[in-house]
Scaffold this motif. Structure first.
Motif, PDB file in Angstrom:
ATOM      1  N   ILE A 388       0.835  -1.206   0.000  1.00  0.00           N
ATOM      2  CA  ILE A 388       0.000   0.000   0.000  1.00  0.00           C
ATOM      3  C   ILE A 388       0.872   1.259   0.000  1.00  0.00           C
ATOM      4  O   ILE A 388       0.641   2.188  -0.776  1.00  0.00           O
ATOM      5  CB  ILE A 388      -0.947   0.002   1.214  1.00  0.00           C
ATOM      6  N   THR A 391       2.505   1.947  -3.217  1.00  0.00           N
ATOM      7  CA  THR A 391       1.558   2.473  -4.203  1.00  0.00           C
ATOM      8  C   THR A 391       1.297   3.966  -3.986  1.00  0.00           C
ATOM      9  O   THR A 391       1.235   4.742  -4.943  1.00  0.00           O
ATOM     10  CB  THR A 391       0.225   1.707  -4.131  1.00  0.00           C
ATOM     11  N   THR A 392       1.130   4.365  -2.725  1.00  0.00           N
ATOM     12  CA  THR A 392       0.824   5.768  -2.434  1.00  0.00           C
ATOM     13  C   THR A 392       2.046   6.675  -2.518  1.00  0.00           C
ATOM     14  O   THR A 392       1.916   7.877  -2.752  1.00  0.00           O
ATOM     15  CB  THR A 392       0.201   5.898  -1.031  1.00  0.00           C
ATOM     16  N   ASP A 393       3.220   6.120  -2.301  1.00  0.00           N
ATOM     17  CA  ASP A 393       4.465   6.916  -2.319  1.00  0.00           C
ATOM     18  C   ASP A 393       5.463   6.277  -3.280  1.00  0.00           C
ATOM     19  O   ASP A 393       6.495   5.738  -2.868  1.00  0.00           O
ATOM     20  CB  ASP A 393       5.055   6.999  -0.912  1.00  0.00           C
ATOM     21  N   SER A 423       3.105  10.308   2.590  1.00  0.00           N
ATOM     22  CA  SER A 423       1.747  10.833   2.413  1.00  0.00           C
ATOM     23  C   SER A 423       0.892  10.499   3.626  1.00  0.00           C
ATOM     24  O   SER A 423       1.280   9.685   4.479  1.00  0.00           O
ATOM     25  CB  SER A 423       1.115  10.219   1.164  1.00  0.00           C
ATOM     26  N   ILE A 425      -1.915   8.852   3.763  1.00  0.00           N
ATOM     27  CA  ILE A 425      -2.342   7.442   3.742  1.00  0.00           C
ATOM     28  C   ILE A 425      -1.231   6.551   4.271  1.00  0.00           C
ATOM     29  O   ILE A 425      -1.475   5.629   5.055  1.00  0.00           O
ATOM     30  CB  ILE A 425      -2.758   7.022   2.315  1.00  0.00           C
ATOM     31  N   ALA A 426       0.000   6.834   3.855  1.00  0.00           N
ATOM     32  CA  ALA A 426       1.143   6.045   4.326  1.00  0.00           C
ATOM     33  C   ALA A 426       1.323   6.197   5.831  1.00  0.00           C
ATOM     34  O   ALA A 426       1.630   5.219   6.537  1.00  0.00           O
ATOM     35  CB  ALA A 426       2.405   6.465   3.589  1.00  0.00           C
TER      36      ALA A 426
END
Length: 467
Positions: A388, A391-393, A423, A425-426
């Protein structure tokens, strides 16, 4: 007529005894399982800590902090990790730093331990249900002597932290005013003994200015190791003169811990000899190798730049962080006893034997299944979170994302330097990972799952081709 206390009436809050009584009543009325109670308790402490850290008085400039970042810091402190999104020494005021220190202390020895100590001081009887929750919190096999263990946990913690604080104060008094040195001594003694890794030196430096300082290195490593082996092991070591024997648990924890420290120091020394260790003296090389081998036991402090390590060294430290330290301690990871069980199982299978034996003791099948379950759940958490965050970073190197994820799961806190730049989310994912790592994936699974029922039948045995 007895006056009835009303909360926040005319500015008068609940008296302390009333709050404790209400807490006890809630505990008795609650029909939650011990794992669910522990998960809820830790979550409430984190949310309250996040609220306090987000207020203006907790920051040095009085500007406050985003609640998400405050909760991340509170999670890191309560779960004794050490990953941060802002510089602890510079961003937070003294009040904010004290809140972090209290969260570390409560999170390290457990909120149920603190509640029990308060109850004992007030001469409150510890009920059977509370003893069951304490058994779960301390990761014990049974309830025998659990209250006595809680008393010793408090005594050991205060004694060790006080002694380390004095030594730190004496050393740092040469670099800063005595009052500041004493404050730094207390903060870092609590942080390192509870394997939290928070520091006040600023600029995310941790202990890098003291890479070749024998006193700072030895005291810090002693705190990390003592906090990581577990209170049961400490109790047995102190009673060794009287009983002249050690349990299987203590033998395994001590032997595996020593092996990992020596092996880790040797590997780091070889891999980093011409890299981060190159500018150091021989004393500095040896101390740095030892410290970087000890700190992945979930401590979080570092004396060299982790981001400057070779990728091979970073991956090796990832393995050490994933293993962690001893059960019933302030540390995280899958624990050294889990590793010992898995290695012994592999050794038994290769030799074609039936029983898994460690130090002339046969392990029960439920211990083996528990070790496998914890390891598989831990691997699953690390894989999912790493995917995850990757994907976000996407601009961050994969090895560094994996490093931060395992550091969060193992409640270690050492960082390659990317956490402040992740981020939202991270950050949420890493906060959840720290929470899972502190409580344990199995405890969290029990808390989220339903009530287990005893199986009244057995299925027929089947044959499955393996390998």
């Amino acid at each position: 007529m007895r006056r009835r206390h009303v909360p926040w009436k005319n500015g008068e809050p609940y008296p302390l005894k009333e709050v404790i009584r209400l807490f006890g009543d809630l505990l008795k009325l609650s029909r939650w399982s011990p794992p669910r109670f522990l998960v809820t308790g830790f979550a409430l402490i984190i949310l309250l800590g996040g609220l306090l850290l987000s207020l203006p008085f907790a920051t040095s400039e009085g500007t406050g902090l985003r609640y998400l970042d405050a909760v991340f810091t509170a999670t890191s402190a309560t779960c004794v990790t050490g990953l941060v999104v802002v510089d602890t020494g510079r961003f937070y005021s003294v009040q904010g730093q004290i809140i972090i220190m209290l969260l570390i202390q409560v999170g390290g020895i457990g909120f149920m331990t603190m509640a029990t100590l308060i109850a004992l001081v007030l001469k409150k009887r510890i009920s059977l249900r509370e003893r069951i929750i304490l058994q779960e919190a301390m990761n014990q096999h049974d309830m025998e002597g659990i209250v006595r263990l809680i008393r010793r946990v408090f005594l050991y913690s205060v004694t060790i932290e006080a002694a380390a604080a004095v030594l730190f104060t004496l050393r740092w008094a040469a670099d800063m005013p005595l009052g500041k040195a004493a404050y730094f001594g207390v903060f870092h003694a609590i942080s390192f003994f509870n394997n939290a890794g928070f520091d006040l030196f600023g600029e995310y430096r941790s202990l890098t200015p003291y890479v070749d300082d024998p006193l700072v290195n030895i005291v810090s490593m002693a705190l990390i190791i003592l906090g990581g082996i577990g209170f049961v092991v400490m109790a047995e070591l102190l009673d060794y003169r009287k009983k002249r024997r050690l349990s299987l648990h203590t033998k395994v924890v001590l032997s595996v811990t020593a092996t990992l420290i020596v092996l880790g120091a040797a590997v780091i020394f070889i891999l980093e000899y011409t890299n981060t260790l190159a500018p150091l003296t021989w004393r500095g090389k040896i101390l740095a190798s030892l410290f970087q081998s000890v700190t992945p036991r979930t401590a979080g402090a570092n004396t060299v730049d982790i981001g400057a390590l070779r990728q091979a060294t970073q991956f090796f430290i990832i393995l050490l962080m994933f293993i962690g330290a001893g059960p019933g301690s302030t540390a995280g990871g899958i624990k050294v006893t889990t590793l010992a069980t898995l290695v012994a199982g592999v050794h038994t299978m290769i030799r074609g034997k039936e029983d898994i034996v460690i130090y002339e003791h046969r392990l029960a099948k439920d211990r083996i299944l528990k070790a496998l379950t914890i390891t598989m759940l831990a691997i699953g958490v690390v894989i999912i979170v790493t995917m995850i965050v990757s994907t976000t970073d996407q601009d961050k190197p994969f090895i560094r994302i994996l490093f931060e994820t395992v550091s969060a799961f193992g409640t270690v806190g050492i960082s390659t330097g990317i956490t402040p730049h992740l981020s939202d989310i991270a950050r949420i994912m890493l906060a959840l990972t720290m929470f899972t790592g502190r409580l344990g994936p199995l405890t969290l699974a029990y808390a989220l799952g339903g009530q287990t029922e005893k199986q009244l039948f057995r299925h027929p045995e089947g044959k499955l081709i393996i390998g």
